[in-house]
Design a protein around this motif. Structure first.
Motif, PDB file in Angstrom:
ATOM      1  N   LYS A 186      86.089  68.788   3.125  1.00  0.00           N
ATOM      2  CA  LYS A 186      85.323  68.016   4.101  1.00  0.00           C
ATOM      3  C   LYS A 186      84.129  67.341   3.427  1.00  0.00           C
ATOM      4  O   LYS A 186      83.766  66.213   3.765  1.00  0.00           O
ATOM      5  CB  LYS A 186      84.873  68.906   5.251  1.00  0.00           C
TER       6      LYS A 186
ATOM      7  N   ARG B  71      92.043  61.199  11.766  1.00  0.00           N
ATOM      8  CA  ARG B  71      93.429  60.851  12.074  1.00  0.00           C
ATOM      9  C   ARG B  71      93.815  59.608  11.289  1.00  0.00           C
ATOM     10  O   ARG B  71      92.980  58.766  10.967  1.00  0.00           O
ATOM     11  CB  ARG B  71      93.651  60.650  13.558  1.00  0.00           C
TER      12      ARG B  71
ATOM     13  N   ASP C 192      92.116  74.160   7.379  1.00  0.00           N
ATOM     14  CA  ASP C 192      92.285  73.812   8.792  1.00  0.00           C
ATOM     15  C   ASP C 192      91.047  73.164   9.423  1.00  0.00           C
ATOM     16  O   ASP C 192      90.831  73.285  10.620  1.00  0.00           O
ATOM     17  CB  ASP C 192      92.740  75.022   9.604  1.00  0.00           C
ATOM     18  N   GLU C 193      90.249  72.436   8.638  1.00  0.00           N
ATOM     19  CA  GLU C 193      89.129  71.671   9.199  1.00  0.00           C
ATOM     20  C   GLU C 193      89.645  70.314   9.667  1.00  0.00           C
ATOM     21  O   GLU C 193      90.552  69.746   9.065  1.00  0.00           O
ATOM     22  CB  GLU C 193      88.051  71.432   8.133  1.00  0.00           C
ATOM     23  N   ASP C 194      89.042  69.784  10.732  1.00  0.00           N
ATOM     24  CA  ASP C 194      89.408  68.472  11.244  1.00  0.00           C
ATOM     25  C   ASP C 194      88.930  67.394  10.271  1.00  0.00           C
ATOM     26  O   ASP C 194      87.743  67.294   9.973  1.00  0.00           O
ATOM     27  CB  ASP C 194      88.785  68.246  12.617  1.00  0.00           C
TER      28      ASP C 194
ATOM     29  N   SER D 235     100.049  68.236  12.433  1.00  0.00           N
ATOM     30  CA  SER D 235      99.107  67.429  11.664  1.00  0.00           C
ATOM     31  C   SER D 235      99.561  67.280  10.217  1.00  0.00           C
ATOM     32  O   SER D 235     100.435  67.977   9.739  1.00  0.00           O
ATOM     33  CB  SER D 235      97.717  68.071  11.709  1.00  0.00           C
TER      34      SER D 235
ATOM     35  N   ARG E  83      94.227  67.409   8.728  1.00  0.00           N
ATOM     36  CA  ARG E  83      93.504  68.673   8.583  1.00  0.00           C
ATOM     37  C   ARG E  83      93.324  68.974   7.103  1.00  0.00           C
ATOM     38  O   ARG E  83      94.115  68.535   6.267  1.00  0.00           O
ATOM     39  CB  ARG E  83      94.265  69.825   9.238  1.00  0.00           C
TER      40      ARG E  83
ATOM     41  N   ASP F  21      96.899  63.629  13.444  1.00  0.00           N
ATOM     42  CA  ASP F  21      95.686  64.340  13.038  1.00  0.00           C
ATOM     43  C   ASP F  21      95.814  64.744  11.576  1.00  0.00           C
ATOM     44  O   ASP F  21      96.899  65.060  11.101  1.00  0.00           O
ATOM     45  CB  ASP F  21      95.488  65.598  13.890  1.00  0.00           C
TER      46      ASP F  21
END
Length: 162
Positions: free
Chosen positions: A131, A76, A71-73, A124, A67, A65
């Motif tokens: 983002k 991957r 800590d935003e997604d 991660s 990030r 993963d």
């Protein structure tokens, strides 16, 4: 009498031929060690070198993963891109979507990734981009020019024309 002379000559000829053949076999080296004419006998390859990397010092990154620093997604890691010298230049990240639907692949500069906390497979990788920057990145498609998203001033053009 003539038949006796012929038989004697034949016996002597056969004995001489057998003696010559035995002498040739004794002088010639075994067939397994003789290289074909015009080639050089090859020595066996040396054993490969071995490097041991401790379990705490290296970890696989595919499937990890990603990030953001907040800590935003970010998706991957699904692939790594290397140049002709074998230097890792970028990572392909599967970004966006839900359960693989609506996702797209983008390419980010390898130097924009931070691997500080990857001690276990659940940890991660951190991407030093926002983002919004990742959302605006062009989609990666194989067999097309690769557009790499990275921090300002860090990227160098890839010269694959040679």
């Amino acid at each position: 009498m003539r038949a006796g002379i012929l038989i004697t000559l034949l016996a002597v000829s056969l004995a001489a031929a057998a003696a010559v053949r035995a002498a040739d076999d004794a002088v010639a080296p075994p067939a397994a060690k003789v290289a074909p004419q015009g080639s050089i006998a090859k020595e066996p390859a040396p054993p490969p070198s071995v490097t041991v990397i401790g379990a705490r010092d290296a970890h696989g990154i595919l499937g990890r993963d990603v990030r953001s620093p907040t800590d935003e997604d970010m998706g991957r890691i699904v692939d790594a891109i290397v140049d002709r010298e074998g230097t890792v230049r970028a990572a392909v990240i599967d970004f966006g979507g839900f359960l693989g639907v609506g996702s797209r692949k983008i390419v980010v500069d390898w130097n924009a990734l931070r691997f500080g906390g990857v001690a276990s497979k659940s940890d991660s990788v951190t991407l030093e981009l926002t983002k919004e920057q990742v959302t605006a990145a062009p989609e990666y498609k194989e067999d097309t020019p690769v557009i790499v998203l990275g921090a300002a001033g860090r990227l160098q053009p890839w010269d694959f024309e040679h």
